[in-house]
Design a protein around this motif. Structure first.
Motif, PDB file in Angstrom:
ATOM      1  N   ASN A   1       2.589 -11.988   4.200  1.00 44.25           N
ATOM      2  CA  ASN A   1       1.557 -12.986   3.310  1.00 44.25           C
ATOM      3  C   ASN A   1       1.765 -12.717   1.893  1.00 44.25           C
ATOM      4  OD1 ASN A   1       0.825 -14.385   6.075  1.00 44.25           O
ATOM      5  ND2 ASN A   1      -0.440 -12.438   6.217  1.00 44.25           N
ATOM      6  N   LEU A   2       2.264 -11.738   1.518  1.00 39.16           N
ATOM      7  CA  LEU A   2       2.489 -11.440   0.092  1.00 39.16           C
ATOM      8  C   LEU A   2       3.776 -11.840  -0.307  1.00 39.16           C
ATOM      9  CD1 LEU A   2       0.725  -8.051  -0.585  1.00 39.16           C
ATOM     10  CD2 LEU A   2      -0.415 -10.240  -0.279  1.00 39.16           C
ATOM     11  N   SER A   3       3.860 -12.194  -1.763  1.00 40.28           N
ATOM     12  CA  SER A   3       5.211 -12.628  -2.339  1.00 40.28           C
ATOM     13  C   SER A   3       6.073 -11.456  -2.336  1.00 40.28           C
ATOM     14  CB  SER A   3       5.047 -12.991  -3.876  1.00 40.28           C
ATOM     15  OG  SER A   3       4.668 -12.126  -4.228  1.00 40.28           O
ATOM     16  N   GLY A   4       7.551 -11.543  -2.728  1.00 38.55           N
ATOM     17  CA  GLY A   4       8.332 -10.449  -2.848  1.00 38.55           C
ATOM     18  C   GLY A   4       8.018  -9.802  -4.169  1.00 38.55           C
ATOM     19  N   ARG A   5       7.332 -10.283  -5.116  1.00 32.56           N
ATOM     20  CA  ARG A   5       6.822  -9.670  -6.363  1.00 32.56           C
ATOM     21  C   ARG A   5       5.647  -8.628  -5.988  1.00 32.56           C
ATOM     22  NH1 ARG A   5       7.067 -10.602 -11.725  1.00 32.56           N
ATOM     23  NH2 ARG A   5       8.144 -12.438 -11.600  1.00 32.56           N
ATOM     24  N   GLN A   6       4.787  -9.242  -5.301  1.00 32.35           N
ATOM     25  CA  GLN A   6       3.670  -8.349  -4.880  1.00 32.35           C
ATOM     26  C   GLN A   6       4.146  -7.100  -3.978  1.00 32.35           C
ATOM     27  OE1 GLN A   6       1.643 -11.745  -3.347  1.00 32.35           O
ATOM     28  NE2 GLN A   6      -0.041 -11.509  -5.009  1.00 32.35           N
ATOM     29  N   ASN A   7       5.056  -7.339  -2.980  1.00 29.43           N
ATOM     30  CA  ASN A   7       5.416  -6.342  -2.136  1.00 29.43           C
ATOM     31  C   ASN A   7       6.255  -5.368  -2.613  1.00 29.43           C
ATOM     32  OD1 ASN A   7       4.913  -6.467   1.123  1.00 29.43           O
ATOM     33  ND2 ASN A   7       5.558  -8.701   0.474  1.00 29.43           N
ATOM     34  N   ALA A   8       7.056  -5.756  -3.728  1.00 24.08           N
ATOM     35  CA  ALA A   8       7.787  -4.774  -4.600  1.00 24.08           C
ATOM     36  C   ALA A   8       6.796  -3.859  -5.187  1.00 24.08           C
ATOM     37  CB  ALA A   8       8.625  -5.394  -5.517  1.00 24.08           C
ATOM     38  N   VAL A   9       5.784  -4.364  -5.978  1.00 16.90           N
ATOM     39  CA  VAL A   9       4.755  -3.468  -6.786  1.00 16.90           C
ATOM     40  C   VAL A   9       4.163  -2.490  -5.801  1.00 16.90           C
ATOM     41  CG1 VAL A   9       2.651  -3.517  -7.917  1.00 16.90           C
ATOM     42  CG2 VAL A   9       4.360  -5.346  -8.417  1.00 16.90           C
TER      43      VAL A   9
END
Length: 369
Positions: free
Chosen positions: A109-117
């Motif tokens: 449910n999180l974006s790629g940006r959020q998952n990367a962090v």
């Protein structure tokens, strides 16, 4: 030798000089089982790993091979600390381990940006560090606007690229890679392999699962072959291990296992082509090729004392070893080996007899179904 080859050799030599035999991870008699539901009231235990023992050394690149369902992914989850063993122990002499697998650890449910962090923070990086790397991760992953969209909208290849890019821009002590390099187009695979090579040169410990033999040989110094939850063979002689692995993948469904396979002459290329049981014996055809053009006659198997008929035409083998004219006529028929005994193959090479191979074939080997 070209300049690039010299640079590759020098970098490998430098890596060998830097590398210590200090252990990063130890596995001691490890076993893992899962409970399977067979029916509404019946459950059974499935033994995914059985009595696994080996060490991973700091700075090395270790390959893990085995057919689908052999226990490789379970082994990586164990090494990453995601699951605990039901028996034995896993000892980590490192601070951080990162598992890179398809969609591993991502919140859909999180974006790629959020998952990367989040992925970077889970292995010890600060939020500030990860935020500073996001544009590099986005560019490497080639996700474009999808970097801002939920991961549940990604294809398997996009998830793999995000996981790979994130791992390449973080610095775990041990990096575990589960078949991620098999995903993506040719350009991304080439870029990914170069990034892995750069990581290897930086002394990170890498454990790689892949079905690509050539990729393993390019990147790994040792391999561990896992089958039916057990370690069948391990070591740094990758050519010998992969040859034995290929033969057993081909014939294990016949209920046999080829073990203790050893080339006594490094110039020999040998492979079984077909097998047929006859009581306590195995009748086989094979190709027998020599990496130096020469005359080969009287290929014989002992202790059965049987001379194979041939050589016959072998265009497929010839196309594989185009440099050697002898390969175009390297098929031999009607060899006989004794089951559960050590067998030797000898040949007259330029009229000189020598023993070139030895191996043992066992039937219904325990632990190798």
């Amino acid at each position: 030798m070209s300049i690039n080859q010299m640079e590759d050799k020098n970098s490998m030599d430098n890596r060998e000089n830097r590398k210590s035999r200090e252990k990063a991870i130890e596995l001691k008699n490890v076993a893992v089982h899962y409970t399977e539901s067979k029916s509404l009231f019946k459950r059974e235990k499935y033994q995914a790993l059985k009595d696994i023992s080996f060490d991973v050394y700091k700075g090395e690149t270790l390959g893990i091979i085995g057919r689908n369902g052999a226990g490789k992914s379970t082994l990586l989850r164990l090494l990453a600390g995601i699951i605990k063993p039901d028996k034995g122990e896993v000892i980590h002499h490192c601070k951080s381990v990162s598992l890179m697998a398809l969609a591993a650890g991502f919140d859909p449910n999180l974006s790629g940006r959020q998952n990367a962090v989040i992925s970077g923070m889970l292995i010890g990086h600060s939020k500030k560090e990860m935020l500073s790397k996001l544009e590099e991760i986005k560019e490497f992953a080639e996700l474009g606007d999808f970097f801002e969209k939920p991961v549940k909208t990604y294809s398997s290849g996009m998830r793999a690229r995000l996981g790979f890019a994130t791992a390449m821009h973080t610095h775990p002590d041990v990096l575990l890679i589960d078949e991620v390099l098999a995903v993506g187009d040719a350009n991304f695979k080439q870029k990914a392999e170069k990034a892995i090579t750069d990581k290897i040169q930086s002394d990170i410990t890498v454990i790689l699962v892949s079905h690509s033999e050539q990729q393993m040989k390019r990147l790994c110094e040792r391999v561990v072959w896992v089958e039916s939850g057990k370690v069948v063979k391990s070591g740094s002689d990758l050519d010998n291990i992969f040859q034995l692995y290929r033969m057993n993948m081909k014939f294990s469904r016949s209920g046999i296992f080829i073990e203790n396979f050893e080339k006594l002459d490094p110039n020999v290329e040998f492979c079984f082509e077909s097998l047929e049981f006859k009581q306590d014996k195995l009748v086989f055809n094979c190709f027998f090729c020599y990496k130096i053009d020469c005359e080969i006659t009287n290929v014989k198997v002992n202790p059965a004392n049987v001379v194979l008929s041939g050589p016959f035409a072998s265009p497929i083998v010839g196309s594989r070893y185009k440099k050697y004219q002898i390969a175009y006529k390297s098929r031999f028929h009607c060899g006989v080996c004794i089951i559960n005994k050590e067998n030797f193959i000898s040949a007259y090479i330029n009229n000189v007899e020598s023993i070139v191979l030895k191996f043992k074939i066992v039937k219904n080997r325990e632990g190798y179904e």
